[in-house]
Motif scaffolding. Structure first.
Motif, short mmCIF file in Angstrom:
data_model
loop_
_atom_site.label_atom_id
_atom_site.label_comp_id
_atom_site.label_asym_id
_atom_site.label_seq_id
_atom_site.Cartn_x
_atom_site.Cartn_y
_atom_site.Cartn_z
N TYR A 180 0.83 -1.20 0.00
CA TYR A 180 0.00 0.00 0.00
C TYR A 180 0.87 1.26 0.00
N THR A 181 0.37 2.29 -0.69
CA THR A 181 1.02 3.60 -0.59
C THR A 181 0.50 4.30 0.66
N THR A 182 1.28 5.22 1.20
CA THR A 182 0.88 5.95 2.41
C THR A 182 0.02 7.15 2.03
N ASP A 183 -1.17 7.22 2.61
CA ASP A 183 -2.09 8.32 2.30
C ASP A 183 -1.65 9.61 2.97
N ASP A 184 -1.89 10.72 2.28
CA ASP A 184 -1.62 12.05 2.85
C ASP A 184 -2.94 12.58 3.40
N LYS A 220 -8.23 4.01 10.29
CA LYS A 220 -7.25 3.61 9.28
C LYS A 220 -7.71 2.43 8.43
#
Length: 820
Positions: free
Chosen positions: A334-338, A373
């Motif tokens: 997963y990419t990290t959400d901003d 989350k």
């Protein structure tokens, strides 16, 4: 050929088989030996020839009765073939007319109850007429005599030898045939019996054998038989060649196997990577994957299978591609959400002007995701006309979240495998587009745009809409099953955003899984802002110009919007701006002088004459012309309903390519008008002595829906009373026979269309007030709304007491002219 030898079929009554051993003996029956009426036995799948002995299993009741009676008498019957081998009880029309007189040599009753008879063909005959059908077929026949043949002639000898040579060749090419057939063939010296014997055993259709039987001259009969035998030889030779080639290929494969084994040893000696080392590399890559235990076990099982497959086999690259696909998928990567919501709001505002409702919903999602989350990705559906920014909004959302962006166009997709993939067993199998795009994004939580979801088609290859049900259900898509992958894949963290122009064509169950967010068209002010902030800078950049090279005045943009585009979105507006920018680019490239400020005059000069008038409203000088509002997939539109009266017999004509619902609205409006004619001061004779024509312009465009109900009623009321319709007024609403006004949809699009066309007042159903309350105030600024519940209220607002200029003078057959 030679599927069964008649000489092997009979073991008793050796005196009756003398013709087979000594075929020169005369087998013909004399006419006086035959009864006047002969019993006819139909047979299927074969033809009986003179001199030949064959067994026949009798199962039909009629046939059993015939055989038993004949066996007790002179044992003489007529045998004919039936045309349709599938028919259990053939009709007279389904029987050939030429057959063979036969003698029953033996009748056997088998243990299973079936009766088998052994018969020998005698003379050929033709049926002249059928005498009876019950209890079995009986017919009058005419014997066909065999012409006298010169057996010692050159032609006859050559034909006999050719037939024997062809038969011998067939026996050699077909090892399944018994070798005794050659002995039987050598013992036949009679040409007539040879032709009949070979014809009986010919591997051909019943119709072909019947053709041989019907041929009168024995020489011609033998020649035709030879043609069929030569065809059979050709087929057997081709079959033999194929079998020989296959055997050679198998030998070649064995040779290749030993060579590959030697190559493998040499590669190991030289240090080259073989299949075993490839598999080891895959195992090392698999150790870094974050997949489930089930996926890991399945992957190791596929690797073990890969080791057992010959690297040169066709299955090897298929198995290799599957293993590589499993490794390339981003399992739980997963990419990290901003979660900087202020930054996200700023990005959305920069990229898109307006669309406040959509932006608010996106920010709500980000806020909840920040607090929780493990929230499952929502399924949003942006619904609205083309060109309003639905697809580009998805890119902005990905940018705001700092997620990967994936787009999949569903327009015209009609194969279920496009979504779920093919099974690995198929040739050319591939995974579905969902997992292919996930693999391309290298992230398990991208923003995934499902573009044009309303244009998915279904046919014999499956229903892609149904395949999308699992993809777009937050409760199910954590175990999405692709036919190619064969292992569950988690799609629950993906943010799916679908786009659609119409909700009507979306599968109801699919629509239920999505949160519908309406993206309506833009007002004039919003289009001007979008052009200045987004479209003009974009077009300057795409055409190699700088912002300092040219400037657009606000009046020029307004002129372009009003006079050259008439749409809900801004796609057409962008094309027109592109035309203006290209004109400047040409001047720059040719080093010509040009005005750096684009004005209204420049717009008119470059784009030509105005395509649209600023106000489409056509006035109210003519009775029966009323402005209505319509919804289309590309936004709202105004339409006109025109009515006219002419002397006639009260005939109603409706034109303009209207659908059934719209025609029913016209008839309902007319029926209500007739029933309330007195209260509206309309003479009843008008309905009987004047023809009514209702027309909706733009006749080439199909139109349907109930929205034009009150528009048609107002048009009829105006034409029958010759009263003016209120100026700059438009209306929309469904009508009932009781005169009720029902609510309709697409209100916001219709209001924008009305504003673009210079309409100032609108008549709506009272129940549509809730739709107006949800619309932002700047959309309805300058408009006056009249909410009605009945058509009487519509007429109070829409019709003026003043009559039109030069009103019609109605003339009835029983009195003089009357002014309306």
């Amino acid at each position: 050929m030679f599927k069964a030898l008649p000489i092997q079929l009979v073991q008793e009554d050796s005196d009756d088989l003398i013709q087979l051993i000594n075929p020169e003996q005369d087998t013909d029956l004399k006419p006086e030996d035959l009864p006047e009426e002969l019993s006819i036995l139909p047979i299927k799948n074969t033809v009986l020839f003179p001199g030949v002995v064959i067994p026949i299993t009798v199962g039909r009741q009629k046939s059993i009765k015939l055989v038993k009676k004949a066996y007790q008498g002179n044992r003489i019957i007529g045998v004919v073939a039936q045309k349709n081998s599938q028919a259990e009880e053939p009709t007279i029309e389904e029987l050939y007319r030429t057959g063979t007189v036969a003698k029953i040599i033996k009748m056997l009753v088998l243990p299973d109850g079936n009766t088998t008879i052994i018969i020998q063909g005698k003379n050929r005959f033709t049926i002249k007429d059928f005498v009876q059908e019950e209890p079995f077929l009986t017919a009058k026949i005419e014997l066909q005599p065999e012409p006298v043949l010169n057996v010692n002639g050159k032609e006859a000898k050559a034909l006999v030898q050719s037939l024997k040579d062809a038969a011998s060749k067939i026996l050699k090419l077909n090892p399944e045939l018994p070798q005794e057939a050659q002995v039987a063939l050598d013992n036949i010296s009679s040409m007539s019996f040879l032709v009949h014997f070979l014809s009986s055993n010919l591997n051909a259709e019943v119709s072909d054998k019947q053709k041989i039987l019907e041929t009168q001259n024995i020489t011609e009969r033998g020649t035709l038989l030879l043609q069929y035998m030569l065809k059979d030889i050709q087929m057997l030779e081709i079959k033999h060649e194929i079998q020989k080639k296959v055997h050679t290929d198998i030998d070649q494969q064995q040779r290749d196997y030993f060579l590959r084994q030697q190559i493998k040893v040499l590669q190991d000696e030289l240090g080259y990577d073989g299949p075993d080392k490839e598999v080891e590399k895959f195992r090392k890559r698999a150790e870094t994957k974050k997949w489930s235990k089930q996926a890991a076990e399945h992957f190791n099982k596929e690797l073990d299978k890969l080791l057992r497959i010959n690297p040169m086999a066709a299955e090897y690259p298929v198995a290799m591609n599957y293993v590589e696909f499993m490794l390339d998928l981003p399992w739980e990567d997963y990419t990290t959400d901003d979660f900087d919501l202020k930054r996200a709001k700023k990005i959305l505002d920069q990229d898109h002007f307006g669309l406040e409702k959509v932006k608010t919903r996106i920010l709500e999602y980000l806020a909840v995701l920040k607090l929780k989350k493990d929230m499952k990705g929502p399924i949003l559906c942006l619904y609205g006309p083309p060109g309003v920014g639905k697809t580009s909004l998805g890119r902005s959302i990905a940018k705001a979240l700092q997620r990967k962006y994936v787009r999949m166009s569903l327009g015209g997709v009609h194969d279920e495998a496009e979504i779920r993939g093919h099974r690995k067993t198929y040739v050319g199998a591939m995974p579905g587009k969902i997992l292919q795009n996930i693999k391309k994004s290298q992230s398990s939580n991208p923003v995934f745009i499902l573009d044009e979801i309303d244009k998915v088609k279904s046919d014999f290859r499956g229903d892609p809409s149904s395949a999308l049900l699992e993809v777009l259900d937050p409760e199910q898509n954590n175990t999405f099953g692709d036919n190619y992958l064969e292992v569950d894949y988690d799609l629950s963290k993906v943010l799916f955003i679908a786009t659609a122009n119409s909700l009507d064509t979306i599968h109801p169950a699919l629509r239920d899984r999505m949160e519908i967010i309406e993206v309506t068209g833009y007002t004039l002010e919003e289009k001007v802002e979008i052009a200045i902030k987004h479209l003009i800078p974009k077009q300057l950049k795409e055409h190699g110009l700088k912002n300092s090279d040219v400037k657009f005045s606000k009046d020029a943009v307004i002129k372009t919007v009003n006079s050259y585009t008439r749409e809900s979105g801004v796609r057409s507006l962008e094309r027109k701006i592109g035309t203006l920018v290209r004109n400047i680019a040409k001047s720059v490239a040719m080093e010509e002088e040009f005005d750096k400020v684009i004005t209204e005059e420049t717009v008119r000069k470059v784009l030509g004459a105005e395509i649209f008038d600023e106000e489409l409203y056509q006035g109210n000088d003519i009775a029966g012309v009323v402005t209505g509002l319509a919804w289309t997939q590309v936004g709202g539109e105004i339409l006109f309903v025109e009515s006219s009266l002419s002397r006639g017999k009260g005939i109603l004509t409706i034109s303009g390519q209207l659908g059934d619902v719209m025609k029913e609205s016209a008839m309902a409006a007319l029926s209500y008008l007739k029933s309330n004619a007195e209260s509206m001061e309309i003479d009843h004779r008008l309905f009987q002595q004047y023809d009514l024509h209702i027309h909706v312009p733009a006749g080439a465009v199909p139109k349907d829906g109930p929205s034009a109900g009150i528009t048609m009623f107002t048009s009829l009321a105006s034409i029958y009373t010759q009263r003016k319709v209120k100026a700059k007024l438009a209306m929309t609403g469904e009508i009932t026979l009781r005169g009720k006004v029902l609510p309709v949809g697409g209100i916001k699009e219709k209001i924008l269309a009305a504003k673009r066309s210079g309409i100032k007042e609108l008549i709506l159903s009272a129940k549509n007030k809730r739709d107006i309350d949800e619309i932002e105030k700047h959309y309805i600024k300058g408009l006056t709304f009249h909410y009605v519940s009945t058509v009487d209220e519509v007429l109070k607002v829409a019709l003026m007491k003043e009559k039109v200029k030069d009103p019609m003078k109605f003339v009835f057959s029983d009195q003089k002219a009357v002014n309306a």
